[in-house]
Design a protein around this motif. Sequence first.
Motif, PDB file in Angstrom:
ATOM      1  N   UNK A 164      58.384  47.692  64.530  1.00  0.00           N
ATOM      2  CA  UNK A 164      59.472  46.831  64.979  1.00  0.00           C
ATOM      3  C   UNK A 164      59.630  45.647  64.041  1.00  0.00           C
ATOM      4  N   UNK A 165      60.859  45.210  63.899  1.00  0.00           N
ATOM      5  CA  UNK A 165      61.153  44.096  63.006  1.00  0.00           C
ATOM      6  C   UNK A 165      60.572  42.801  63.564  1.00  0.00           C
ATOM      7  N   UNK A 172      56.660  40.921  69.097  1.00  0.00           N
ATOM      8  CA  UNK A 172      55.862  39.774  69.542  1.00  0.00           C
ATOM      9  C   UNK A 172      55.444  39.918  71.008  1.00  0.00           C
ATOM     10  N   UNK A 173      56.240  40.680  71.775  1.00  0.00           N
ATOM     11  CA  UNK A 173      55.826  40.957  73.145  1.00  0.00           C
ATOM     12  C   UNK A 173      54.583  41.837  73.161  1.00  0.00           C
ATOM     13  N   UNK A 174      54.574  42.874  72.305  1.00  0.00           N
ATOM     14  CA  UNK A 174      53.388  43.720  72.205  1.00  0.00           C
ATOM     15  C   UNK A 174      52.199  42.942  71.644  1.00  0.00           C
ATOM     16  N   UNK A 360      49.556  44.485  62.278  1.00  0.00           N
ATOM     17  CA  UNK A 360      50.895  44.552  61.696  1.00  0.00           C
ATOM     18  C   UNK A 360      51.580  43.194  61.748  1.00  0.00           C
ATOM     19  N   UNK A 361      51.441  42.485  62.867  1.00  0.00           N
ATOM     20  CA  UNK A 361      52.087  41.185  62.988  1.00  0.00           C
ATOM     21  C   UNK A 361      51.512  40.177  61.995  1.00  0.00           C
ATOM     22  N   UNK A 430      60.302  43.452  55.203  1.00  0.00           N
ATOM     23  CA  UNK A 430      59.701  42.811  56.377  1.00  0.00           C
ATOM     24  C   UNK A 430      60.702  42.677  57.506  1.00  0.00           C
ATOM     25  N   UNK A 431      61.950  42.394  57.197  1.00  0.00           N
ATOM     26  CA  UNK A 431      62.949  42.179  58.260  1.00  0.00           C
ATOM     27  C   UNK A 431      63.346  43.478  58.948  1.00  0.00           C
ATOM     28  N   UNK A 432      63.298  44.607  58.205  1.00  0.00           N
ATOM     29  CA  UNK A 432      63.713  45.864  58.834  1.00  0.00           C
ATOM     30  C   UNK A 432      62.528  46.636  59.404  1.00  0.00           C
ATOM     31  N   UNK A 433      61.301  46.099  59.269  1.00  0.00           N
ATOM     32  CA  UNK A 433      60.170  46.708  59.941  1.00  0.00           C
ATOM     33  C   UNK A 433      59.142  47.363  59.044  1.00  0.00           C
ATOM     34  N   UNK A 434      59.345  47.433  57.726  1.00  0.00           N
ATOM     35  CA  UNK A 434      58.357  48.023  56.817  1.00  0.00           C
ATOM     36  C   UNK A 434      57.398  46.922  56.352  1.00  0.00           C
ATOM     37  N   UNK A 435      56.559  46.482  57.287  1.00  0.00           N
ATOM     38  CA  UNK A 435      55.689  45.354  56.997  1.00  0.00           C
ATOM     39  C   UNK A 435      54.593  45.722  55.998  1.00  0.00           C
TER      40      UNK A 435
END
Length: 815
Positions: A164-165, A172-174, A360-361, A430-435
């Motif tokens: 998730x982005x 951030x909820x997870x 990931x975060x 990073x913004x589209x989720x490929x951290x």
Amino acid sequence: MHYRCNQLLRWLLALQLCIGLAVAAELPANGDIQTTSIAQIQQASTTLDKVRQSLDDADTSETLQALSEKALQSKRDADNAVTALEPLLKQIDARIAQLGPVAEGSEESPELSLQRKDLAQQHSELDSALKRGKLLSMEAKQTTDSIEKIRTQQFNAQIARKVASPLSPSLWKQFAEHLPTDLQRIAALTRQGRTSFNAAIAEHGWSATLTGIALALFVMFPLRVGLRYAGRKFAASDHAPNGRLRRTGLAVWMLVVGTALPGLASLVFIESLRSIDAIAPRLQTVADAWIQSSFVAAFFLSVSASLLVPKRPTWRLLNIDDIAAPALTRYAWGAAGLTWFSMMLNAVDIAARTSAVSSVALDGLIALIYAVLIMSVLMVINKQRKRQQQAEREKAAHHGDDYRPATTSRWLMLAWLGGHLTVLAALIAALIGYLNFSVFAATQMVWITVVVLATSLLMKFADDLFTWLCSSDSRIGQGFAAGTGLKQSRLEQVGVLLSAFTRVCLLLLGLMALIAPFGNSSSLIVLADTLTNGLPVGDSFLRPMTILRGLLVLVAGLTLFGALQHWLVETFLPKTELDIGARNSISTVARYTGILLSGLWTLAALGIGFEKVALLASALSVGIGFGLQAITQNFVSGLILLAERPVKLGDRVRIGDQVGDIRRISVRATEIQTDDKSTVIVPNSEFITKSVQNLTMDGALGRISIAFSVPLNTDIVKLREVLLGLYAEHEAVLSNPAPSMYVDSINGSVVNITSFGHVSSSRNVYSTRSDLLFGLLQRCAEQKIALVSATDIHLIQDPQARAPAPAAEAPASAA
């Protein structure tokens, strides 16, 4: 006489006894080598089987890395065993060949039959072990390649994994849901580490830990600071070499000290804890990460400090002004600290088994911080470029010139473009989720920058070092030149070649360092092992140590034969009765013989036998016969010239329309210096296949020929006295053979005169003839002797004639 024979017999018996003892000592050693090598192959096979069994259960990159290292170790063991067994098999083959085949119709003695049977059995065992070792090496390499493919696939899958982005609340909820559990796991890991530490302290006390801490602090601060100060003091002293080596040497010293000592301090601290088992099993990977991250962070800081030198601009190697250098140093500290933190965070996540969402975060945040650092560095560099352009405009306006922007380096423009593209790619990913990709792109940009800077620094240092070592300014260069007899230009060429070789090696190491993070480091290790074990060339292997030994043998051979030739030319040959041509022939043959023997000696050191050289020469004979016919012809002609000596050094020859002195005879061509001091290079075949006039062979005299004409009424006797007197007065004209004058012919009203004189050398003919002609003109003018040519017309007036009238013409006659 009888006493001498007895003494000689005793020496022979003693020598035979020594040889027997050496052989007896060698046989058990060979047996031990065979037993050890076979056991090594068996152990490597067992290890490889375990690696294959564990490969199915390996799911992490660290496990695959460990399995790959075990497979590589199996390959190394197999290769070492094969290398040790091959000489033994050759010895057995030589002994079997020495026995020879059994003749038909004859019976061998029981001793020979038993020896032949034992040798056949040993040959079979060695051959079987060699085949198993080679097969095992190939299987280990294939297993390593398979593991590397799996690691590459995992690496690609990890990079391409999308989550998730960071802009979406779900991530951030997870993260908030898993955060309490992750904190509990980290707390449990901390308690486990504290428990192991307290138990170790209770059992062993604080002495080992405090000693390790004190030693680590000593290495980190007093020793590191003292070594840095000593390096600066030496670089600023008169003992340091002049030139750029002062700066590059100090920069490399700062790089080595700044990288090694902080890492060593971390290693000492961790090993002091491990010595008393104060580190929990689950924290072993964290301890290893502590050491690795300390080395990496110290490397980042050392590279920036050695190149930027913010407080000492005169020692700065990069084109950075005093405003940008402190800012870039602060960003280097930030990059080093962030790298250390990310490596430690990754190790803690693995040891504590935290959730993937938390990893990931945090990786996303680290990637964003990296992107901010890179953008800040690019802004500093851009501002410096604007300041430089403004300074150039003001300078051009002050001198009244037109402003022309300086050409920017292509490498700098490439780095500037790569930095912007990396920042853009990291932010978008990073913004589209490929951290994971974002973190990898940002960290690799930093890593590539540091490796390129370090590699360029080391390459500059290698260039400066070898250039200084092989120059006349250094004592090492002076001693090497005096010991080998090399000229200064040749010594500088050696320095350039050493610098080029070292720079290529450093460039390859830099490329390996750049490729290592992509998951194929084991392949590079396999390549390094292949180069170490040697490249196959026919039945031989060219190994680095073999090549180095060959180079040393070549240098030693050329030095030895060069000293021998120098002794011949300067000491021995001048004491002989040989002329300069014979001495030149001997020295030339000795030089090429030394080069040939040095080449054969070098081939023997490389393991290339003479039979292979003969085979290569026979294979090239056809090409030599057609493509190199002219070169071969000149080479053979040069050998004939040096042996028969129809012309020699110092002779004056005429070949075609060229006349000059022979200055050098080599095996390919001969150099002739003409009278105008130019050099004519003539192929040696011209002296063998064409007519050559040797003007000075066997001390040939030079002959002067003077031809002129006088009127018919000239007193020839008086003219003969004048001309022969000129010959006698000139010091260069020889009295034996005596000069002579001849009346060549009488042509109408003139008499043609020809005279001859001899000088000691044909080189003196031209100047002596000129002097004689000057004297002839002067004496003839004094003696009123007319010199005429066949085309001269003289008008003589008759004194008895009277003019009858003023208008009448005076009679004249032509003579």
